[in-house]
Design a protein around this motif. Sequence first.
Motif, PDB file in Angstrom:
ATOM      1  N   PRO A 135      -5.904  12.581  -5.125  1.00 48.19           N
ATOM      2  CA  PRO A 135      -4.479  12.328  -4.687  1.00 48.19           C
ATOM      3  C   PRO A 135      -3.898  13.730  -4.549  1.00 48.19           C
ATOM      4  CG  PRO A 135      -4.615  11.586  -7.118  1.00 48.19           C
ATOM      5  CD  PRO A 135      -6.048  11.821  -6.607  1.00 48.19           C
ATOM      6  N   SER A 171      -5.989   7.081   0.521  1.00 44.75           N
ATOM      7  CA  SER A 171      -4.569   7.343   0.418  1.00 44.75           C
ATOM      8  C   SER A 171      -4.407   9.069   0.216  1.00 44.75           C
ATOM      9  CB  SER A 171      -3.922   6.648  -0.688  1.00 44.75           C
ATOM     10  OG  SER A 171      -2.616   7.133  -0.869  1.00 44.75           O
ATOM     11  N   ARG A 208      -1.577   9.085  -3.026  1.00 43.55           N
ATOM     12  CA  ARG A 208      -1.936   8.163  -4.241  1.00 43.55           C
ATOM     13  C   ARG A 208      -3.550   8.042  -4.581  1.00 43.55           C
ATOM     14  NH1 ARG A 208      -0.701   3.045  -3.899  1.00 43.55           N
ATOM     15  NH2 ARG A 208      -0.571   2.754  -1.719  1.00 43.55           N
ATOM     16  N   GLU A 263       0.880  -1.602  -2.970  1.00 44.87           N
ATOM     17  CA  GLU A 263       0.310  -0.799  -4.153  1.00 44.87           C
ATOM     18  C   GLU A 263      -1.340  -0.771  -3.665  1.00 44.87           C
ATOM     19  OE1 GLU A 263       1.517   1.261  -6.217  1.00 44.87           O
ATOM     20  OE2 GLU A 263       3.346   0.978  -5.375  1.00 44.87           O
TER      21      GLU A 263
END
Length: 400
Positions: A52, A93, A96, A270
């Motif tokens: 991330p 991602s 994240r 999420e």
Amino acid sequence: MNRSSRQIAVRATYMRGGTSKGVFFTPEDLPEAVRDAPALRDALLMRVVGSPDPYGKQIDGMGGATSSTSKVVLVRRSHRADCDVDYWFGAVSVERPVIDWSGNCGNLTAAVAPFAITRGLVEAPAEGRAVVRIWQANIGRKIIAHVPMQGGEVQETGDFELDGVSFPAAEIRLEFLDPAAEEGSDGGAMFPSGRPIDVLEVPGLGRIEATLIDAGNPTIFVDAAALGFRGTELQPEINQDEAVLARCESLRACGAVAMGLARTAGEATESRPHTPKLAFVAPPTSFTASDGRRVEAEAIDLCARILSMGKLHHAMTGTGAIALAVAAAIPGTVVSRLFGAGGPRGEIRIGHPSGRLTVGAAAACLGGAWRVERATMSRSARRLMDGYVFVPGDYVHPPR
């Protein structure tokens, strides 16, 4: 102080497929210590692409800081008698620590067979076309790739032009067999609710009509007007407006719950950012594409825009195009009702931010239920780099 100053070399191929880029591996390329440990494997793959990254740039990795360029792929010889290779796709991602393995990337699918041929995973003729049977392990679907061969190698250069890609290349034809979900699969049937249109109660938006469909990837289709859009927007108009993106994510998350893909909207946001996709459609309207070219209404059948990993896509995802084709071929969906008296279409010309795309699907109603035999589209692929990527040794042998 770093726990380890040594870097580990990992065999890899960096490839463009359609309008996406990703880092390709075979399972044997990965260090033995992480192959059978999903958490360690994912940590290593995220480090490869540079995630991330709180700065959102992926400067310290192979990723390109967009949903189209933050991707990883695993390919091996298939364990199935009816396929040549098994293929896993991971959407990484940027900000994240998440790799979403829940869906497919239709664009990178075009690079799977060329990668497999080049790496010796499948045999191919010296000339003509190689037919490679791909098992998409994320979603349990079979895809047939038709790859041009020349002089004993994959033909990568050519004159096939794909809007969203700057340079021409060789055409790769893809057939997605039985692309729609069946009863008993993750999320249920092609229409999880059994209806071509549902009404979602979305916080901040109210009641929104949507087609919830599982074809290619789980996808949510809504009328552009329902979101206050024209259907001709380009990336800056959407991606620079955090409030608009938040409303789109709220809708996507509600759709994920309605499709049975997440227990709550929060869980969808999420843990499942890659699927379902959210797309909005509008009647054919002339617009200026991102490269400045004019796309005339007469040259397309509809306008479509799709969000990927929380941002408006710069073109059209491959699986989004497949889902669009399937929804266009079935009466009563948000997509097919755009055609009015003309009824469903077996082939459609999509106007997207980078230009146009043609895709088709063959659908039939059998015993009161719709079944899609196949969907087809053309893409191209090219190797950009082949060799090794380097990761800090701690990602291969974590300290105890």
